[in-house]
Design a protein around this motif. Structure first.
Motif, PDB file in Angstrom:
ATOM      1  N   ARG A 219       0.511  10.580  -2.806  1.00 52.16           N
ATOM      2  CA  ARG A 219       0.150  11.169  -1.511  1.00 52.16           C
ATOM      3  C   ARG A 219      -0.524  10.130  -0.619  1.00 52.16           C
ATOM      4  NH1 ARG A 219      -2.723  15.986  -4.601  1.00 52.16           N
ATOM      5  NH2 ARG A 219      -3.194  14.121  -5.809  1.00 52.16           N
ATOM      6  N   ALA A 220      -1.358   9.293  -1.206  1.00 55.33           N
ATOM      7  CA  ALA A 220      -2.004   8.223  -0.433  1.00 55.33           C
ATOM      8  C   ALA A 220      -0.980   7.197   0.033  1.00 55.33           C
ATOM      9  CB  ALA A 220      -3.087   7.561  -1.276  1.00 55.33           C
ATOM     10  N   LYS A 221       0.026   6.941  -0.805  1.00 51.71           N
ATOM     11  CA  LYS A 221       1.055   5.973  -0.443  1.00 51.71           C
ATOM     12  C   LYS A 221       1.884   6.478   0.738  1.00 51.71           C
ATOM     13  CE  LYS A 221       3.242   4.373  -4.219  1.00 51.71           C
ATOM     14  NZ  LYS A 221       3.113   2.929  -4.502  1.00 51.71           N
ATOM     15  N   VAL A 222       2.245   7.752   0.710  1.00 51.87           N
ATOM     16  CA  VAL A 222       3.009   8.320   1.822  1.00 51.87           C
ATOM     17  C   VAL A 222       2.168   8.317   3.093  1.00 51.87           C
ATOM     18  CG1 VAL A 222       4.133  10.396   2.681  1.00 51.87           C
ATOM     19  CG2 VAL A 222       4.469   9.709   0.314  1.00 51.87           C
ATOM     20  N   ALA A 223       0.878   8.621   2.957  1.00 51.84           N
ATOM     21  CA  ALA A 223      -0.011   8.600   4.124  1.00 51.84           C
ATOM     22  C   ALA A 223      -0.121   7.190   4.700  1.00 51.84           C
ATOM     23  CB  ALA A 223      -1.385   9.137   3.738  1.00 51.84           C
ATOM     24  N   ALA A 224      -0.118   6.181   3.827  1.00 51.02           N
ATOM     25  CA  ALA A 224      -0.172   4.798   4.296  1.00 51.02           C
ATOM     26  C   ALA A 224       1.069   4.461   5.120  1.00 51.02           C
ATOM     27  CB  ALA A 224      -0.306   3.840   3.113  1.00 51.02           C
ATOM     28  N   HIS A 225       2.229   4.898   4.656  1.00 48.02           N
ATOM     29  CA  HIS A 225       3.445   4.648   5.435  1.00 48.02           C
ATOM     30  C   HIS A 225       3.397   5.379   6.775  1.00 48.02           C
ATOM     31  CE1 HIS A 225       7.552   3.662   6.392  1.00 48.02           C
ATOM     32  NE2 HIS A 225       7.775   4.941   6.648  1.00 48.02           N
ATOM     33  N   ALA A 226       2.863   6.589   6.792  1.00 56.12           N
ATOM     34  CA  ALA A 226       2.762   7.345   8.042  1.00 56.12           C
ATOM     35  C   ALA A 226       1.869   6.609   9.044  1.00 56.12           C
ATOM     36  CB  ALA A 226       2.214   8.747   7.776  1.00 56.12           C
ATOM     37  N   ARG A 227       0.809   5.974   8.563  1.00 58.13           N
ATOM     38  CA  ARG A 227      -0.049   5.201   9.463  1.00 58.13           C
ATOM     39  C   ARG A 227       0.717   4.025  10.067  1.00 58.13           C
ATOM     40  NH1 ARG A 227      -3.785   6.278   5.279  1.00 58.13           N
ATOM     41  NH2 ARG A 227      -3.548   4.191   4.374  1.00 58.13           N
ATOM     42  N   TYR A 228       1.514   3.376   9.240  1.00 61.96           N
ATOM     43  CA  TYR A 228       2.293   2.246   9.749  1.00 61.96           C
ATOM     44  C   TYR A 228       3.339   2.716  10.753  1.00 61.96           C
ATOM     45  CZ  TYR A 228       4.942  -2.104   9.787  1.00 61.96           C
ATOM     46  OH  TYR A 228       5.570  -3.258  10.186  1.00 61.96           O
ATOM     47  N   GLU A 229       3.946   3.854  10.490  1.00 65.67           N
ATOM     48  CA  GLU A 229       4.908   4.405  11.432  1.00 65.67           C
ATOM     49  C   GLU A 229       4.256   4.649  12.788  1.00 65.67           C
ATOM     50  OE1 GLU A 229       6.703   8.683  11.429  1.00 65.67           O
ATOM     51  OE2 GLU A 229       8.027   7.422  10.170  1.00 65.67           O
ATOM     52  N   ARG A 230       3.039   5.203  12.781  1.00 70.34           N
ATOM     53  CA  ARG A 230       2.334   5.436  14.041  1.00 70.34           C
ATOM     54  C   ARG A 230       2.025   4.110  14.735  1.00 70.34           C
ATOM     55  NH1 ARG A 230       4.246   9.421  15.632  1.00 70.34           N
ATOM     56  NH2 ARG A 230       3.337   8.527  17.516  1.00 70.34           N
TER      57      ARG A 230
ATOM     58  N   GLU B  43       0.826  -1.203   0.000  1.00 73.11           N
ATOM     59  CA  GLU B  43       0.000   0.000   0.000  1.00 73.11           C
ATOM     60  C   GLU B  43       0.863   1.259   0.000  1.00 73.11           C
ATOM     61  OE1 GLU B  43      -3.494   2.026   2.813  1.00 73.11           O
ATOM     62  OE2 GLU B  43      -2.598   0.095   3.341  1.00 73.11           O
ATOM     63  N   ALA B  44       2.006   1.194   0.690  1.00 72.90           N
ATOM     64  CA  ALA B  44       2.847   2.378   0.844  1.00 72.90           C
ATOM     65  C   ALA B  44       3.856   2.562  -0.282  1.00 72.90           C
ATOM     66  CB  ALA B  44       3.584   2.307   2.176  1.00 72.90           C
ATOM     67  N   PHE B  45       4.378   1.454  -0.837  1.00 70.14           N
ATOM     68  CA  PHE B  45       5.486   1.611  -1.766  1.00 70.14           C
ATOM     69  C   PHE B  45       5.352   0.837  -3.076  1.00 70.14           C
ATOM     70  CE2 PHE B  45       7.740   2.611   2.309  1.00 70.14           C
ATOM     71  CZ  PHE B  45       8.046   3.929   1.991  1.00 70.14           C
ATOM     72  N   THR B  46       4.994  -0.421  -3.037  1.00 70.46           N
ATOM     73  CA  THR B  46       5.219  -1.253  -4.230  1.00 70.46           C
ATOM     74  C   THR B  46       4.071  -1.262  -5.225  1.00 70.46           C
ATOM     75  OG1 THR B  46       4.460  -3.241  -3.039  1.00 70.46           O
ATOM     76  CG2 THR B  46       6.822  -2.755  -2.998  1.00 70.46           C
ATOM     77  N   LYS B  47       2.835  -1.029  -4.779  1.00 69.62           N
ATOM     78  CA  LYS B  47       1.721  -1.019  -5.721  1.00 69.62           C
ATOM     79  C   LYS B  47       1.525   0.368  -6.310  1.00 69.62           C
ATOM     80  CE  LYS B  47      -1.134  -4.879  -4.099  1.00 69.62           C
ATOM     81  NZ  LYS B  47      -2.471  -5.275  -3.580  1.00 69.62           N
ATOM     82  N   ALA B  48       0.963   0.413  -7.512  1.00 70.20           N
ATOM     83  CA  ALA B  48       0.656   1.689  -8.147  1.00 70.20           C
ATOM     84  C   ALA B  48      -0.438   2.403  -7.361  1.00 70.20           C
ATOM     85  CB  ALA B  48       0.208   1.465  -9.584  1.00 70.20           C
ATOM     86  N   GLY B  49      -0.404   3.736  -7.375  1.00 66.21           N
ATOM     87  CA  GLY B  49      -1.420   4.502  -6.681  1.00 66.21           C
ATOM     88  C   GLY B  49      -1.009   5.943  -6.522  1.00 66.21           C
ATOM     89  N   ASP B  50      -1.889   6.731  -5.967  1.00 65.51           N
ATOM     90  CA  ASP B  50      -1.636   8.147  -5.704  1.00 65.51           C
ATOM     91  C   ASP B  50      -0.465   8.263  -4.731  1.00 65.51           C
ATOM     92  OD1 ASP B  50      -1.611  10.766  -4.799  1.00 65.51           O
ATOM     93  OD2 ASP B  50      -3.777  10.920  -4.629  1.00 65.51           O
TER      94      ASP B  50
END
Length: 248
Positions: A80-91, A71-78
């Protein structure tokens, strides 16, 4: 080796997160999976069996949560949404996993190691560099450290601070000193099959560490090594034995 499986609720992720843990005593180590993102990856690939002597001897404890790497890095997508997904995992890691590990160890201030191979190596490095007071060492094997390549060139502050090859060269002052004082990174990569990209980025990041005086160990393996679990097992055993004071 048998482990214990749990589903841990996470407000940051908005769902339960899969977790496997192994060992009964020893240095706590947070394990980040590779591009698959599965919590059971290290068990499935035989890494847990490889490390079973250290686990049974009470030298290490392993905590293996899933990640949202796709969701954060390897699949295609927006982007901004990918960076937000990584931020959720960081939290999730900071707000849920770190307190969980400290409760499980019955040590409220224990510092934690991070380990990962391939994209897991990126995660291990990021958490050690961004939160060195919590994660006092990292073992990063065959990692990728230029994250903008996964985000279509999207540029923002959030991208910058999750891109080691962008922010490490600019560390200075108090931000640099907290990394220097609190953590150590072991950077491992082979020069053989399927290590293209990984070896160049590992060397580049190590060069920046050397320039900045960031404690690290650069360990480059030969042409016989490959971007494969058979080699990551050897590298992991070698460096964890060094870490727990067994062998050379």
């Amino acid at each position: 080796m048998e482990g214990k499986y749990e589903r841990i609720p996470s407000d940051a992720m908005g769902r339960d997160v899969h977790l496997w843990r192994f060992g009964w005593w020893g240095l706590p180590i947070l394990v980040f999976p590779s591009a698959a993102g599965f919590a059971h990856e290290w068990q499935k690939e035989g890494m847990i069996d490889t490390l079973s002597p250290l686990l049974r001897a009470g030298k290490i404890k392993l905590y293996c949560p899933e990640s949202n790497v796709a969701e954060a890095f390897t699949k295609a997508g927006d982007p901004r949404a990918k960076v937000a997904a990584h931020a959720r995992y960081e939290r999730f890691i900071l707000d849920t996993m770190v307190p969980y590990i400290r409760r499980d160890c019955n040590l409220p201030d224990v510092r934690i190691g991070t380990v990962g191979c391939s994209l897991g190596g990126l995660y291990a490095a990021l958490f050690a560099l961004k939160f060195p007071e919590v994660f006092d060492w990292a073992l990063c094997m065959s990692g990728r450290y230029e994250t903008s390549q996964f985000l279509g060139g999207h540029d923002s502050a959030d991208v910058y601070f999750n891109n080691p090859l962008a922010f490490v060269p600019n560390l200075r002052g108090a931000a640099l000193e907290r990394v220097r004082r609190n953590t150590h990174l072991t950077m491992v990569c082979g020069t053989g099959q399927w290590e293209e990209g990984c070896i160049e980025e590992t060397i580049a990041l190590c060069d920046h560490f050397q320039e900045k005086g960031i404690p690290h160990h650069r360990d480059i393996w030969g042409r016989e090594s490959a971007h494969h679990w058979s080699w990551w097992k050897k590298q992991c055993v070698h460096h964890l034995l060094r870490r727990v004071g067994v062998g050379g």
